[in-house]
Enzyme design. Sequence first.
Site, PDB file in Angstrom:
ATOM      1  N   HIS A  58       0.824  -1.208   0.000  1.00 14.96           N
ATOM      2  CA  HIS A  58       0.000   0.000   0.000  1.00 14.96           C
ATOM      3  C   HIS A  58       0.862   1.263   0.000  1.00 14.96           C
ATOM      4  CE1 HIS A  58      -3.252   2.719   0.772  1.00 14.96           C
ATOM      5  NE2 HIS A  58      -2.943   2.923   2.035  1.00 14.96           N
ATOM      6  N   HIS A 159       3.175   4.727   8.989  1.00 15.95           N
ATOM      7  CA  HIS A 159       3.098   3.485   8.216  1.00 15.95           C
ATOM      8  C   HIS A 159       4.499   2.913   7.980  1.00 15.95           C
ATOM      9  CE1 HIS A 159      -1.023   4.729   7.053  1.00 15.95           C
ATOM     10  NE2 HIS A 159      -1.204   3.498   6.614  1.00 15.95           N
TER      11      HIS A 159
END
EC number: 3.5.1.9
Length: 212
Positions: A58, A159
């Site tokens: 992602h 992230h």
Amino acid sequence: MSKWIDISQALTNDIAHWPGDTPFNYKLSATKEQTGSANIGEITTSLHNGTHIDAPFHFNSNGKTVDQLDLDLYIGKAIVIDVSHTDNITAAVLENYQFDYATRLLLRTSLPNNPKRFPREFPYLDPEIAQFLSEKGIQLLGVDIPSVDAPDSKELTTHHALHRHGIHILENIMLKHVIPGSYDLIALPLAIHGADGSPVRAVLRPLKENES
């Protein structure tokens, strides 16, 4: 035996979605009357609507896709902790909690999780929590907000920090009705080949120590 507790957002046609992303939509593409045998439904959706996991792909084009992830990450003992007293979640905040050797941590934050409204701001998760959680043996971090980074973040610092420390990401869980403590967790992604994320049906079952 204790019952399973659903901590997923229901996927409805009015569920909130990331601005500019593909909304969720379900419809009947054919009815039983039309086919003579069965109703047949179809969906269109971003993979990041509702309760979902982020695969490393992602945010890292060289990262693993959903079908390459270890399913054991998403099944097993989890700890739910309440950090709703602060909007700034740092390692210093997390130091005040016991993790009881679980490898999955779920955070109940200060943000009311309303599936029909996309929030303008999220509680801040300091990227430095990644090293702290790694030292505690955490391999999966779940949050009751749409993302571990701010909605306008392009760098996705948290992230990347979690990924560097081997911690996977579960987002948009529902924890308002869950008592902090120890649970069994199941939050399996769909086996979508090459995907950057996946919706999940996330459920918890209290462990006996919660009742003692």
